[in-house]
Structures are given as C-alpha cells and as structure tokens.
Design a protein around this motif. Structure first.
Motif, PDB file in Angstrom:
ATOM      1  N   LEU A  23       0.878  -1.173   0.000  1.00 38.34           N
ATOM      2  CA  LEU A  23       0.000   0.000   0.000  1.00 38.34           C
ATOM      3  C   LEU A  23       0.909   1.215   0.000  1.00 38.34           C
ATOM      4  O   LEU A  23       1.311   1.703   1.063  1.00 38.34           O
ATOM      5  CB  LEU A  23      -0.924   0.000   1.224  1.00 38.34           C
ATOM      6  N   ILE A  50      -1.249   5.214  -4.628  1.00 38.73           N
ATOM      7  CA  ILE A  50      -2.701   5.216  -4.442  1.00 38.73           C
ATOM      8  C   ILE A  50      -3.265   6.614  -4.631  1.00 38.73           C
ATOM      9  O   ILE A  50      -4.311   6.811  -5.271  1.00 38.73           O
ATOM     10  CB  ILE A  50      -3.079   4.671  -3.053  1.00 38.73           C
ATOM     11  N   PHE A  94     -11.521   0.477  -5.318  1.00 37.64           N
ATOM     12  CA  PHE A  94     -10.426   0.000  -4.491  1.00 37.64           C
ATOM     13  C   PHE A  94     -10.946  -0.944  -3.416  1.00 37.64           C
ATOM     14  O   PHE A  94     -12.015  -0.726  -2.848  1.00 37.64           O
ATOM     15  CB  PHE A  94      -9.712   1.168  -3.811  1.00 37.64           C
ATOM     16  N   ALA A 135      -9.360  -3.087   0.142  1.00 37.60           N
ATOM     17  CA  ALA A 135      -8.222  -3.241   1.045  1.00 37.60           C
ATOM     18  C   ALA A 135      -8.745  -3.786   2.372  1.00 37.60           C
ATOM     19  O   ALA A 135      -9.923  -3.617   2.707  1.00 37.60           O
ATOM     20  CB  ALA A 135      -7.525  -1.899   1.272  1.00 37.60           C
ATOM     21  N   CYS A 137      -6.565  -0.970   6.623  1.00 36.52           N
ATOM     22  CA  CYS A 137      -5.970  -0.082   5.629  1.00 36.52           C
ATOM     23  C   CYS A 137      -6.911   1.021   5.169  1.00 36.52           C
ATOM     24  O   CYS A 137      -6.493   1.940   4.455  1.00 36.52           O
ATOM     25  CB  CYS A 137      -5.545  -0.881   4.389  1.00 36.52           C
ATOM     26  N   MET A 183      -6.303   4.630   3.064  1.00 39.49           N
ATOM     27  CA  MET A 183      -6.830   4.771   1.707  1.00 39.49           C
ATOM     28  C   MET A 183      -7.654   6.056   1.593  1.00 39.49           C
ATOM     29  O   MET A 183      -7.555   6.792   0.607  1.00 39.49           O
ATOM     30  CB  MET A 183      -7.670   3.560   1.333  1.00 39.49           C
ATOM     31  N   CYS A 225      -5.573   9.001   1.260  1.00 40.81           N
ATOM     32  CA  CYS A 225      -4.959   9.082  -0.073  1.00 40.81           C
ATOM     33  C   CYS A 225      -5.947   9.587  -1.118  1.00 40.81           C
ATOM     34  O   CYS A 225      -5.620   9.629  -2.310  1.00 40.81           O
ATOM     35  CB  CYS A 225      -4.418   7.727  -0.492  1.00 40.81           C
ATOM     36  N   LEU A 279     -14.594   2.725  -2.230  1.00 37.32           N
ATOM     37  CA  LEU A 279     -13.693   2.019  -1.328  1.00 37.32           C
ATOM     38  C   LEU A 279     -14.432   0.855  -0.682  1.00 37.32           C
ATOM     39  O   LEU A 279     -15.497   1.046  -0.082  1.00 37.32           O
ATOM     40  CB  LEU A 279     -13.174   2.983  -0.253  1.00 37.32           C
TER      41      LEU A 279
END
Length: 290
Positions: free
Chosen positions: A95, A100, A112, A114, A118, A122, A125, A132
């Motif tokens: 990661l 990202i 995305f 994860a 995480c 994310m 980012c 997500l």
C-alpha cells in the motif's frame, strides 16, 4: 489445464499504452509485473492492479532509504486505466500512499479494496467512500457478470486480526474473463490454506517465494513462504500455472526464482510455472479459450 504465450514490451512503447492496446479474448489473461508483489492483470476490457508500487528510484531512497534493484516501468501518475485496485495489506511496498493517491486522482472510475485496517489510510490518499470496499475475507466483492473478487486470509507471518476482528492481511481469488486467478499477498502456509485454495480451482496463481529467516526478522522484515513451500502449495492445490513473486525488488530480501523452477522440475515435472521477465507481457491461455 492451460497453455501460455509470452511477449516482451516494445522499447519504444509506454507500458500503459501496451496495456490499453492489448486484446485479451475470453479465457485468457494478460499479466504484467511491476516487481515485488505488484501486478497488473487484464481480461477482456477489465484491468486490475494488485499492490501497485510504482515509485521511482529517488523517491524510494528518499522515503525508505532503500534502492530499487531495477527501475519502475511506470510512474504513479501514469496509472490512468485501472478499473479495480486490490491491496493485500498495509506495508508500504504493497500500500504505497503516493501510488494510491495518484491513482485515485487520475481515474474516478477506479474501485479499491483493502483490508479493514488499511481503509483509513486509503481515505487519506483521496479514495472516496463510494469507491472504497473492505476486503472482508471469504465474502465476495465486486460481483458482476462473471467477474468477482473474494479475499481470503493471509498469514504474514501470523493470521493477525485488527481491533475490530478483521484479518489484517489478505490474498485475493479473482474470476475474470473466464479465468480464476489467485494473488496470495504476503503469506506463509497456514493450516487450511491448501484446502481453501484447492477448492477454488485456480487456473493461475501468484505466490511469494522470498521466505523468512532469523536475520531478516531481526531487521524487522516479516517473511513469507519460501520457494519450496510455494512449489508444494502449487502442487497440492492443483494450480494450473504458477508465477513466483516477491523476490526481486529490494536488496536483502530477495530470492532466486531459478530455485523455485529447479525444485518444481525435480519434484513436480508436470507442474506448469513461469518466471516473469522485466518488462514482459505474459498472456495466459486457459482451457476456456480453446
């Protein structure tokens, strides 16, 4: 179970352009490696990135004090074609915040996934909540017209859970373009892994081979299965073709992929394997294409 065709990237062509131009008929996958555990997989018109790590040499040295063993074939801001991005765990070589962040800004369509631990990073980012997804193990995500993604637990080196009870490390089983493929993430062999992945009838597997030892553990490097364990897993789980990974990017945490190939040749001569060349486009052909 499968055959394979491989071609190399033309020197005068950017990688991102080659991915876009590559036609991938049903029953086939096109695969590119960025080093470590970072892969791009295309089936039909769908492009999936796993653990994208595209930092250049100077950025890696500035941030981590490490030097890449070979240059990145693309820059983070060039990744404009991702339909899906799968993150296996929180370590920076899987990661990478800069990559990202660039991907989230470059393409509003990219979705995305994860592990739960995480997700906050994310978000920081620039990945919006609407695109997500939590990689909750053994639950299918992104299911759509023959395409699905199913996270499964990974043990790096333990089957660790976060404070909310979710596994911290994941591998991914993906059904794409009529082919089932498995990215193991960073993991050792744990009780039940072989049976779990054997049940998925994997056509193409990506397995780490860099192993672990007391000296690397002492330097804070968490390990994976070694090349013998990866070969045994591929044989016992009945993978159609296995690509070794996570052995080539940073000095001090490498392995020779030839050891994996030799072990397979000596012990499982009918087991299909392929070692990715740097800059290679590898086209995997399953029985579904025939």
């Amino acid at each position: 179970m499968s055959n394979a065709i491989r071609k190399t990237v033309h020197e005068d062509k950017q990688l991102i352009e080659e991915i876009e131009d590559t036609k991938v008929p049903y029953g086939m996958l096109a695969v590119w490696s960025l080093g470590q555990a970072s892969f791009i997989v295309k089936g039909g018109a769908t492009v999936v990135y796993v653990d994208p790590f595209a930092l250049a040499d100077d950025e890696v040295e500035r941030r981590y004090g490490l030097k890449r063993l070979f240059p990145s074939p693309m820059r983070p801001e060039q990744i404009t074609n991702a339909d899906y991005c799968l993150i296996t765990h929180e370590h920076d070589d899987h990661l990478d915040p800069d990559t990202i962040r660039a991907m989230a800004a470059a393409n509003s369509r990219t979705r995305f996934a994860a592990p739960n631990c995480c997700l906050e990073e994310m978000r920081q980012c620039g990945v919006s909540e609407a695109r997500l997804y939590r990689a909750e193990t053994d639950k299918i995500i992104f299911e759509d017209d023959g395409f699905f993604v199913k996270p499964i637990p990974a043990a790096h080196e333990q089957l660790d859970k976060d404070g909310e009870g979710f596994f911290k490390y994941a591998g991914y089983v993906v059904r794409l373009n009529g082919v089932t493929w498995y990215h193991a993430g960073d993991t050792v062999i744990y009780d039940g892994l072989t049976e779990r992945v054997a049940a998925e009838r994997i056509d193409l597997a990506l397995l780490p081979i860099n192993g672990r030892d007391a000296f690397r553990t002492g330097r804070g490097i968490i390990g994976n299965m070694d090349y013998r364990e990866a070969a045994e897993l591929a044989h016992r789980a009945g993978f159609g073709l296995t690509i070794p990974m996570h052995y080539d990017l940073f000095a001090g945490n490498t392995e020779r992929p030839g050891y994996f190939v030799d072990y397979v040749y000596d012990n499982f001569p009918r087991l299909r394997t392929h070692v990715m060349a740097r800059g290679e486009r590898f086209v995997f052909v399953s029985d579904a294409a025939l």
